[in-house]
Design an enzyme around this catalytic site. Structure first.
Site, PDB file in Angstrom:
ATOM      1  NE  ARG A  60     -19.487 -57.028-117.496  1.00 38.25           N
ATOM      2  CZ  ARG A  60     -19.908 -55.674-118.851  1.00 38.25           C
ATOM      3  NH1 ARG A  60     -21.185 -55.654-119.512  1.00 38.25           N
ATOM      4  NH2 ARG A  60     -19.082 -54.811-119.022  1.00 38.25           N
ATOM      5  CG  ASN A  91     -15.365 -49.015-121.271  1.00 43.00           C
ATOM      6  OD1 ASN A  91     -15.481 -48.921-122.091  1.00 43.00           O
ATOM      7  ND2 ASN A  91     -13.623 -48.543-121.265  1.00 43.00           N
ATOM      8  CB  VAL A  92     -20.899 -50.749-117.869  1.00 45.21           C
ATOM      9  CG1 VAL A  92     -22.289 -50.226-118.564  1.00 45.21           C
ATOM     10  CG2 VAL A  92     -20.881 -51.889-117.397  1.00 45.21           C
ATOM     11  CG  HIS A 108     -23.160 -48.205-123.841  1.00 43.92           C
ATOM     12  ND1 HIS A 108     -22.022 -49.018-123.965  1.00 43.92           N
ATOM     13  CD2 HIS A 108     -23.849 -47.981-124.298  1.00 43.92           C
ATOM     14  CE1 HIS A 108     -22.233 -48.382-125.984  1.00 43.92           C
ATOM     15  NE2 HIS A 108     -23.317 -47.654-125.595  1.00 43.92           N
ATOM     16  CB  SER A 175     -14.420 -52.612-132.421  1.00 45.85           C
ATOM     17  OG  SER A 175     -15.814 -52.255-131.445  1.00 45.85           O
TER      18      SER A 175
HETATM   19  N1  APR Z   1      -5.318 -50.994-125.755  1.00 49.50           N
HETATM   20  C1  APR Z   1      -6.722 -50.817-126.510  1.00 49.50           C
HETATM   21  N2  APR Z   1      -6.791 -51.244-127.036  1.00 49.50           N
HETATM   22  C2  APR Z   1      -7.146 -52.849-127.124  1.00 49.50           C
HETATM   23  C3  APR Z   1      -6.827 -53.026-125.837  1.00 49.50           C
HETATM   24  C4  APR Z   1      -5.081 -52.825-124.829  1.00 49.50           C
HETATM   25  N3  APR Z   1      -5.294 -53.218-124.119  1.00 49.50           N
HETATM   26  N4  APR Z   1      -6.916 -55.152-125.556  1.00 49.50           N
HETATM   27  C5  APR Z   1      -8.064 -55.062-126.372  1.00 49.50           C
HETATM   28  N5  APR Z   1      -7.966 -53.671-127.226  1.00 49.50           N
HETATM   29  C6  APR Z   1      -9.437 -53.226-128.091  1.00 49.50           C
HETATM   30  C7  APR Z   1      -9.607 -53.881-129.565  1.00 49.50           C
HETATM   31  O1  APR Z   1      -8.667 -54.457-130.812  1.00 49.50           O
HETATM   32  C8  APR Z   1     -11.250 -53.843-130.026  1.00 49.50           C
HETATM   33  O2  APR Z   1     -10.751 -52.486-131.086  1.00 49.50           O
HETATM   34  O3  APR Z   1      -9.689 -52.608-127.467  1.00 49.50           O
HETATM   35  C9  APR Z   1     -11.284 -53.013-128.613  1.00 49.50           C
HETATM   36  C10 APR Z   1     -12.393 -53.823-128.133  1.00 49.50           C
HETATM   37  O4  APR Z   1     -13.435 -53.854-128.954  1.00 49.50           O
HETATM   38  P1  APR Z   1     -15.308 -54.589-128.041  1.00 49.50           P
HETATM   39  O5  APR Z   1     -14.840 -55.366-127.875  1.00 49.50           O
HETATM   40  O6  APR Z   1     -16.023 -54.024-129.517  1.00 49.50           O
HETATM   41  O7  APR Z   1     -15.385 -53.226-127.379  1.00 49.50           O
HETATM   42  P2  APR Z   1     -16.081 -51.854-127.129  1.00 49.50           P
HETATM   43  O8  APR Z   1     -16.251 -51.152-128.598  1.00 49.50           O
HETATM   44  O9  APR Z   1     -16.271 -51.115-125.836  1.00 49.50           O
HETATM   45  O10 APR Z   1     -17.573 -52.270-126.906  1.00 49.50           O
HETATM   46  C11 APR Z   1     -18.748 -51.599-127.916  1.00 49.50           C
HETATM   47  O11 APR Z   1     -20.644 -53.198-127.064  1.00 49.50           O
HETATM   48  O12 APR Z   1     -20.893 -54.480-126.166  1.00 49.50           O
HETATM   49  C12 APR Z   1     -21.559 -53.439-126.195  1.00 49.50           C
HETATM   50  O13 APR Z   1     -22.196 -52.292-124.647  1.00 49.50           O
HETATM   51  C13 APR Z   1     -20.499 -52.330-125.219  1.00 49.50           C
HETATM   52  O14 APR Z   1     -19.939 -50.523-124.456  1.00 49.50           O
HETATM   53  C14 APR Z   1     -19.554 -52.127-125.032  1.00 49.50           C
HETATM   54  C15 APR Z   1     -19.759 -51.784-126.794  1.00 49.50           C
END
Ligand code: APR
Length: 229
Positions: A60, A91-92, A108, A175
Site C-alpha cells: 500500500r 486516509n493513510v 487512522h 461510506s
Molecule cells: N469520488 C467520490 N467518492 C467515491 C469515489 C470517487 N471517485 N470512488 C468511491 N467513492 C466512495 C464510495 O461510494 C464509498 O462511499 O467512497 C466511499 C468509500 O468507502 P469505503 O471503501 O468504506 O472507505 P472509507 O469510508 O474511507 O473507509 C473508512 O475503513 O477500512 C477502514 O481504515 C479504513 O479508513 C478506512 C475506513
C-alpha cells in the site's frame, strides 16, 4: 470591518483518493474484498503473521508513493485562499498534504510512517519498506503507523471541536461505515452548510446535502459555488 473567513471542515475517506489510483475498501474490487481484515488489519493479525501484515502495508505504501493528488485534493488545498480549512481524514495516504493542504489530521495514521510496537514513537520511512527485524531504538519491532480495527483513533476530541465550530462541513469519499469517525457528522452545527460528496451512500446524514459523483469533478464545482456565495 475585516471579512471573517469562514471555517471549512473537510471529513474525507478513501473515495477522495480513488481517482489517484488508490483502492477504496468496500466498493467493488475494494481492498476488503481481496483481503480479510482479520488477516491484515488487527493487532492479532500482526501478532499471528507479522510478515503478511508488513507485506500488505509495504505494498500500500508503494502505491501511495506512485499516486498523485487529483483535482479534489488540489481544490481543497486551494480553498485555503478563501476559507479557514481543516482536513480530517481517515486516509493513510499523504495526498492532501502533497496537494498543499496545511492543516490535516490523520485519524487512522499515515502509511508513510512507522511506529514502535512498544513506545508508539513514530518514524518517517522515507520510501523504505518495513521488514521483520526492523526495530525502534528500544529494540521493539516496527509496525506501520496505521490504526487497526480494535485500536483507538487519533485526534477524535480535536475533530469534534473543529466540526462544532465549522460554518461549512464537506464530507467526501467515505461510506461513513467506520466508527467513531462516522459520528463526526452529528457534531455539525444546525446553521452550518453541510455537504456529502460521494459515489454511493446507504443513508445521507441528517442536515447534509447529497452531491453524488466523482470527487475530482464535484469538489472543485462545490468549492467554486461556495467561494462565490
Ligand atoms: N469520488 C467520490 N467518492 C467515491 C469515489 C470517487 N471517485 N470512488 C468511491 N467513492 C466512495 C464510495 O461510494 C464509498 O462511499 O467512497 C466511499 C468509500 O468507502 P469505503 O471503501 O468504506 O472507505 P472509507 O469510508 O474511507 O473507509 C473508512 O475503513 O477500512 C477502514 O481504515 C479504513 O479508513 C478506512 C475506513
Amino acid at each position: 470591518m475585516v471579512n471573517q473567513r469562514k471555517k471549512l471542515v473537510v471529513l474525507s475517506g478513501a473515495g477522495v483518493s480513488a481517482e489517484s489510483g488508490l483502492g477504496t475498501f468496500r466498493d467493488n474490487g475494494g481492498l476488503w474484498n481481496n483481503h480479510s481484515v482479520y488477516d491484515v488489519a488487527t493487532p492479532e493479525a500482526f501478532h499471528n503473521n507479522p510478515e503478511l501484515v508488513l507485506d500488505f502495508y509495504n505494498q500500500r505504501r508503494r502505491d501511495v508513493y506512485k499516486a498523485q493528488p487529483n483535482p479534489a485534493h488540489l481544490a481543497l488545498a486551494e480553498a485555503e485562499r478563501d476559507f479557514d480549512v481543516t482536513v480530517i481524514t481517515q486516509n493513510v495516504d499523504d495526498l492532501h498534504e502533497r496537494a498543499g493542504s496545511t492543516d490535516v489530521y490523520h485519524v487512522h495514521g499515515l502509511v508513510t510512517q512507522a511506529r514502535s510496537s512498544l513506545t508508539d514513537e513514530v518514524f518517517e520511512l522515507e520510501g523504505k519498506d518495513i521488514h521483520l527485524g526492523d526495530t525502534c531504538p528500544k529494540g521493539a519491532q516496527l509496525r506501520p503507523h496505521v490504526v487497526w480495527f480494535g485500536e483507538f483513533i487519533y485526534h477524535m476530541d480535536e475533530a469534534i471541536g473543529f466540526v462544532e465550530q465549522a460554518d461549512i462541513v464537506i464530507v467526501v469519499g467515505t461510506s461513513l461505515k467506520v466508527f467513531p469517525f462516522a459520528n463526526l457528522v452529528d457534531y455539525a452545527r444546525a446553521d452550518a452548510q453541510c455537504f456529502l460528496v460521494t459515489q454511493d451512500i446507504d443513508a445521507v446524514p441528517y442536515g447534509f446535502q447529497y452531491k453524488q459523483g466523482p470527487a475530482s469533478t464535484v469538489i472543485p464545482q462545490l468549492l467554486a459555488e461556495l467561494t462565490l456565495s
